[in-house]
Design a protein around this motif. Structure first.
Motif, PDB file in Angstrom:
ATOM      1  N   LEU A  24     -10.405 -15.971  15.453  1.00 53.11           N
ATOM      2  CA  LEU A  24      -8.981 -15.940  15.796  1.00 53.11           C
ATOM      3  C   LEU A  24      -8.125 -16.196  14.564  1.00 53.11           C
ATOM      4  CD1 LEU A  24      -9.177 -18.053  19.063  1.00 53.11           C
ATOM      5  CD2 LEU A  24      -8.566 -15.636  18.963  1.00 53.11           C
ATOM      6  N   LEU A  25      -8.561 -17.149  13.742  1.00 49.96           N
ATOM      7  CA  LEU A  25      -7.789 -17.510  12.547  1.00 49.96           C
ATOM      8  C   LEU A  25      -7.880 -16.444  11.470  1.00 49.96           C
ATOM      9  CD1 LEU A  25      -8.722 -21.296  12.333  1.00 49.96           C
ATOM     10  CD2 LEU A  25      -6.760 -20.240  13.439  1.00 49.96           C
ATOM     11  N   LEU A  26      -8.963 -15.683  11.480  1.00 51.17           N
ATOM     12  CA  LEU A  26      -9.127 -14.605  10.504  1.00 51.17           C
ATOM     13  C   LEU A  26      -8.397 -13.334  10.930  1.00 51.17           C
ATOM     14  CD1 LEU A  26     -12.924 -15.031   9.613  1.00 51.17           C
ATOM     15  CD2 LEU A  26     -10.946 -15.692   8.228  1.00 51.17           C
ATOM     16  N   GLY A  27      -7.851 -13.343  12.134  1.00 47.23           N
ATOM     17  CA  GLY A  27      -7.135 -12.164  12.623  1.00 47.23           C
ATOM     18  C   GLY A  27      -8.047 -11.061  13.101  1.00 47.23           C
ATOM     19  N   GLN A  28      -9.329 -11.392  13.328  1.00 45.56           N
ATOM     20  CA  GLN A  28     -10.275 -10.361  13.762  1.00 45.56           C
ATOM     21  C   GLN A  28     -10.084  -9.998  15.236  1.00 45.56           C
ATOM     22  OE1 GLN A  28     -13.967 -12.251  12.672  1.00 45.56           O
ATOM     23  NE2 GLN A  28     -13.893 -11.495  10.570  1.00 45.56           N
ATOM     24  N   ILE A  29      -9.615 -10.961  16.029  1.00 44.54           N
ATOM     25  CA  ILE A  29      -9.293 -10.681  17.433  1.00 44.54           C
ATOM     26  C   ILE A  29      -7.980 -11.366  17.783  1.00 44.54           C
ATOM     27  CG2 ILE A  29     -11.709 -10.458  18.139  1.00 44.54           C
ATOM     28  CD1 ILE A  29     -11.455 -13.226  19.442  1.00 44.54           C
ATOM     29  N   ALA A  30      -7.298 -10.853  18.793  1.00 49.47           N
ATOM     30  CA  ALA A  30      -6.041 -11.448  19.254  1.00 49.47           C
ATOM     31  C   ALA A  30      -6.335 -12.464  20.351  1.00 49.47           C
ATOM     32  CB  ALA A  30      -5.107 -10.368  19.782  1.00 49.47           C
ATOM     33  N   ASN A  31      -5.496 -13.484  20.442  1.00 51.15           N
ATOM     34  CA  ASN A  31      -5.685 -14.539  21.430  1.00 51.15           C
ATOM     35  C   ASN A  31      -5.071 -14.139  22.771  1.00 51.15           C
ATOM     36  OD1 ASN A  31      -6.245 -16.907  22.711  1.00 51.15           O
ATOM     37  ND2 ASN A  31      -4.858 -18.179  21.519  1.00 51.15           N
TER      38      ASN A  31
END
Length: 411
Positions: free
Chosen positions: A12-19
């Motif tokens: 989540l913090l790496l921006g690989q998936i949206a929350n």
């Protein structure tokens, strides 16, 4: 009950998936009358997760975790929560049986670390995972309720829908209904709209009124809460009625709709066809309207006419009009709208001509826009705009203005 949602996962913090889990849970909790005051995302790190939990305990009495319930070493949500609360973990036999049956059913070898997924807080309420392996957990400690859900959205949503919602309802001492209604406006700035209803915003308690500016649009989110659903609806209707009385001229729809979606529905409703002549916008209007299933029933076609020669030969715009007034003019927009309607045999013709930049054209400054609307058996309307912003911003807003003007004319 004041809730906080903690999403666990370095991805989540790496921006690989949206929350998206937090968005879903916030929406569901709001309907139960539960306030969500904080969203937090934290990586797969036990020390940082402990800090987040301790902070949440100071301000929330419902803490919901998503993610970190899997079989690998970086799945540490249960272990960290157990450590903070000084609670033991134990295997839930039903969950363990379900995991073992899954591996037998799929004829795969079950490694030892998969048993970790069946660990739960001792004394907790366990939610079965009907779409995966790791069960959900509900645990009450002092005045705080902790809910742990798996991270995959397909697992979380089904689990919350089948078990989490009813569990939370049982915990609520006073059951309340909360409902939000989103009103969408175009053609009025956020500051002007807020000024028109400033006294309503200043005195808001229940319902609450929250303005939000978008791309050339403004939305108002009205939220009401009460023990009676009928009373909630009544309160929302009352405050909306007053807002509509003041700024209803700029209103065009509810919720997540869009201008081109509302126009498409209006054309379908009235069984009208439309065509477009696009110089400034280069086909953007056509692109938006044809994005809907069934567009062929309302949309005839488009003539993208950047060059004057195309305007004259394909649209039959008078060369004299272009010579005397220019391609970027009231007169040219009027003829373009009328000619495309006739040429493509539609009920409505809409035209776009203007200067998007980077430099002025025909002595007219960047942002000068003319939109023509020709409706069969009606007087042709031409709208003059002075827009600001980037080249694409001017083009996009011109399309939105055309949709808005068409909606108003057809209404």
């Amino acid at each position: 009950m004041n809730a906080e949602i903690i999403a666990v996962g370095t991805e989540l913090l790496l921006g690989q998936i949206a929350n998206t889990n937090a968005q879903y849970l916030s929406s569901e909790l709001a309907q139960l009358g539960i306030n969500v005051f904080y969203h937090t995302a934290v990586g797969d790190n036990s020390s940082r997760l402990k800090d987040v939990i301790k902070g949440a305990q100071q301000r929330s009495n419902l803490i919901i975790f998503t993610g970190g319930l899997g079989p690998t070493k970086d799945d540490l949500t249960k272990e960290t929560v157990a450590s903070v609360l000084s609670v033991e973990l134990e295997h839930d036999q039903k969950a363990l049986n379900q995991i073992e049956q899954y591996f037998q059913r799929t004829n795969r070898h079950m490694t030892e670390n998969n048993k970790k997924q069946a660990l739960v807080l001792k004394g907790a309420t366990v939610f079965p995972n009907d779409n995966g392996m790791a069960p959900g957990i509900a645990y009450k400690n002092k005045d705080c309720l902790y809910l742990l859900f798996p991270g995959p959205p397909s697992e979380l949503k089904l689990m919350f829908d089948k078990y989490g919602r009813s569990f939370l309802l049982e915990q609520l001492e006073t059951k309340q209904f909360m409902e939000s209604r989103v009103l969408r406006f175009f053609g009025i700035g956020e500051s002007q709209l807020e000024t028109e209803i400033e006294d309503l915003i200043d005195s808001q308690k229940n319902p609450t009124i929250a303005p939000l500016a978008g791309e050339g649009e403004v939305t108002l989110r009205l939220t009401a809460k009460d023990n009676s659903l009928d009373r909630v609806t009544e309160m929302l209707n009352k405050v909306e009625e007053e807002i509509q009385r003041r700024v209803g001229t700029f209103f065009y729809g509810y919720g997540t709709t869009s201008l081109h979606s509302e126009l498409f529905k209006k054309l379908q409703e009235k069984k009208l066809t439309i065509s477009s002549a696009e110089s400034l916008t280069g086909g953007s209007f056509a692109n938006e309207l044809t994005s809907f299933n069934g567009a062929s029933l309302v949309y005839q076609g488009s003539i993208v006419c950047y060059q004057n020669e195309v305007k004259e030969k394909l649209l039959n715009v008078s060369p004299q009009v272009i010579k005397e007034h220019g391609a970027v003019s009231f007169e040219c927009a009027k003829q373009m709208a009328e000619q495309v309607r006739q040429t493509l045999n539609s009920d409505i013709g809409v035209s776009f001509t203007g200067v998007a930049g980077p430099a002025e054209q025909e002595g007219k400054p960047v942002g000068t826009v003319f939109i023509g609307i020709s409706i069969k058996n009606s007087k042709t309307e031409v709208y003059t705009l002075k827009l600001s912003g980037s080249r694409n911003g001017i083009r996009n807003r011109a399309v939105k203005y055309a949709n808005f003007y068409l909606l108003k004319l057809l209404s």
